[in-house]
Design a protein around this motif. Structure first.
Motif, PDB file in Angstrom:
ATOM      1  N   LEU A  10      30.331 -17.877 -47.834  1.00  0.00           N
ATOM      2  CA  LEU A  10      31.655 -17.494 -48.325  1.00  0.00           C
ATOM      3  C   LEU A  10      32.295 -16.566 -47.302  1.00  0.00           C
ATOM      4  O   LEU A  10      31.633 -15.660 -46.777  1.00  0.00           O
TER       5      LEU A  10
ATOM      6  N   LEU B  20      24.558 -21.200 -48.696  1.00  0.00           N
ATOM      7  CA  LEU B  20      25.911 -21.181 -49.235  1.00  0.00           C
ATOM      8  C   LEU B  20      26.702 -20.088 -48.511  1.00  0.00           C
ATOM      9  O   LEU B  20      26.282 -18.929 -48.474  1.00  0.00           O
TER      10      LEU B  20
ATOM     11  N   ALA C  64      33.552 -21.412 -51.282  1.00  0.00           N
ATOM     12  CA  ALA C  64      32.134 -21.619 -50.975  1.00  0.00           C
ATOM     13  C   ALA C  64      31.932 -22.897 -50.163  1.00  0.00           C
ATOM     14  O   ALA C  64      32.448 -23.948 -50.506  1.00  0.00           O
TER      15      ALA C  64
ATOM     16  N   ALA D 177      28.066 -17.801 -57.498  1.00  0.00           N
ATOM     17  CA  ALA D 177      27.364 -18.151 -56.262  1.00  0.00           C
ATOM     18  C   ALA D 177      25.867 -17.869 -56.398  1.00  0.00           C
ATOM     19  O   ALA D 177      25.027 -18.697 -56.028  1.00  0.00           O
TER      20      ALA D 177
END
Lengths: 333, 333
Positions: free
Chosen positions: A260, A258, A251, A280
């Motif tokens: 990923l 955020l 992350a 998350a």
């Protein structure tokens, strides 16, 4: 303390040692409701404390003011403490008002107030540990309660032997054994008449479902159920640790949200991926519940090439090989 | 096949696709008892096969000769197959004699004979897949049955969508939906009157415990329970794979027996360690059951410096930094 410890004393000591619940020389505060569990817990810990490994520092009783018998229970606890020569700290709270103010069920409000009270008292009297009276019966009931509510595995993990300062030395013993012990000692306790109310799902599990399971199994099922909960907890704790590491690796907090990497998520085994996604989403969910349905929605998103989905507290989108979680302040609650 | 697929058809197709149960062009054999599950399974698969992705190659019925109605069930299945224009292979077995000869319960003997029969028929008619009729209800029942028997997590993992050639396309649908569908189609089925016998633990779960759980939850709990079983299976499958790798790395077969390095075992996280030890003990246990109690005994051994413990099929000893499993042929059974 009897010359030879009873098998009940031995079991409680095994639980304490196995899970390292009480450090040497610790001061233990006992949460006392006046029911058979916490009365037995107090007596058993006092006996075990005679070996000098720890001290029972005192008792704490929270008057929930929910039932007509609340005053009686408080008096009982005060007298019990006096007879044992232990300090007792008593406080009264308005659970109903707190539940209403924080949009909680009575059960959840009571639990939150109770643990806050115990933590406060422990700090005040300098106790290192807070012992509470959950038994194997409570574990089996909680397991079935969470199971039927579709809680996911974290919910099925059962009662932790220790969480922070809170310890549960009675988790491997049964209510029946505790009551037999108290009776053999001529020790009284108060009954919680609300335990008989079958409109309460936990009581229905206790009085209807567990006895039926016992009949079907031809014997007690408490220990099998709490053992399963223990295994689920053990697997889950380790998978949680792995997933936390994986989350930290994957992350990236950017201005856009955020992020990923989708390819890396694709290389993550399903049990870890599920937990990474939960982790998350929870980062921006606040007090809102993130559930398996949200994990499934995001997993479905990952198998495509573009698109987005709303989850509690954020919007999740696929953007150029990245999964992006955009926090939505003031969004839908 | 209706113009618009019913939600039941859609759910079954989703299950098939999600778990890749049927490869393109596959020939599917359907196990048919005559009960509502397998009758509905046949009809649903025939409808879905109209899209040309697979073929229903035929039906297979095993006459267990356990109940007075066994002959009636067989005739029903033959007529059903004839009406649908499907080949049917029927065989009769003596379950009781087989159970006695192999020291199995009637339930286990019947299951073993049934799957052996289905595999044989599939090979004979060149079928790639064998569809059987387990539903969400069966999953929930099996979960509770295993839970109360203390089966450990492998037992709680529920019904696999596929195991080898055997597939379970109905695992996400309920008995109630299947019966409603059959009624809407004017399709009959046979009832298994032994399902009403409350001396059978599974029936007690079906008729007493699940309805009580539903009442306590204020709604159906089947899907929550089968979802939990699915999560336990997902976690467990991956942990099993990890543990198998770890076992292959750690275990050395010597003349003295199977050896594992104690220090390396100590560095293995508990959920993997537990499975590595199970795997090691099962290698020499044959058909004898290795359980959690044996894992616990060996784990306790590991925390000491010497000693030994007998487990099914082997003696486990600590010797100079190694855990050694000595196979005991002809030992205690």
């Amino acid at each position: 303390m009897p010359e030879l410890m009873s098998s009940l004393h031995q079991q409680v000591r095994r639980t304490i040692r196995r899970h390292a619940l009480v450090p040497a020389g610790a001061r233990v505060l006992v949460g006392l409701s006046g029911g058979s569990d916490s009365v037995a817990l107090t007596r058993l810990l006092l006996d075990l404390a005679e070996h000098g490994e720890f001290t029972v520092a005192g008792l704490a009783h929270l008057n929930h003011q929910l039932r007509a018998s609340a005053g009686r229970d408080e008096s009982f606890c005060r007298q019990f403490a006096q007879r044992l020569g232990l300090p007792i700290i008593v406080e009264a709270v308005d659970v109903r008002a707190y539940a209403q103010a924080h949009a909680l069920s009575i059960e959840n409000a009571a639990r939150r107030l109770r643990y806050a009270f115990l933590e406060r008292v422990a700090a005040d009297i300098g106790a290192d540990r807070i012992a509470v009276g959950h038994t194997q019966d409570d574990q089996a009931e909680t397991f079935l309660l969470k199971l039927m509510r579709g809680a996911g595995l974290a919910g099925l993990a059962g009662i932790y032997p220790r969480r922070g300062a809170v310890i549960r030395p009675l988790r491997d013993v049964t209510d029946v054994d505790l009551r037999a012990y108290l009776e053999s000692q001529g020790e009284a306790w108060v009954e919680d008449e609300s335990n008989d109310d079958l409109d309460n799902p936990r009581n229905r599990i206790r009085h209807r479902i567990l006895p039926e399971l016992d009949r079907a199994a031809g014997g007690s099922t408490h220990s099998a159920i709490s053992r399963a909960a223990g295994l689920i907890r053990e697997d889950g704790q380790w998978l949680d640790e792995l997933s936390e590491e994986r989350f930290r690796t994957l992350a990236v907090q950017t201005e856009g949200g955020l992020e990923l990497d989708v390819r890396s998520l694709g290389e993550t085994p399903p049990p870890v991926l599920r937990r990474v996604l939960l982790r998350a989403m929870r980062a921006s969910a606040g007090t809102r519940e993130v559930g398996l349905e949200h994990v499934e929605a995001v997993t479905a998103l990952l198998s495509g090439t573009h698109g987005g989905v709303d989850v509690p507290g954020s919007r999740v989108e696929l953007r150029g090989g990245k999964l992006v979680l955009l926090e939505q302040r003031g969004g839908r609650r």
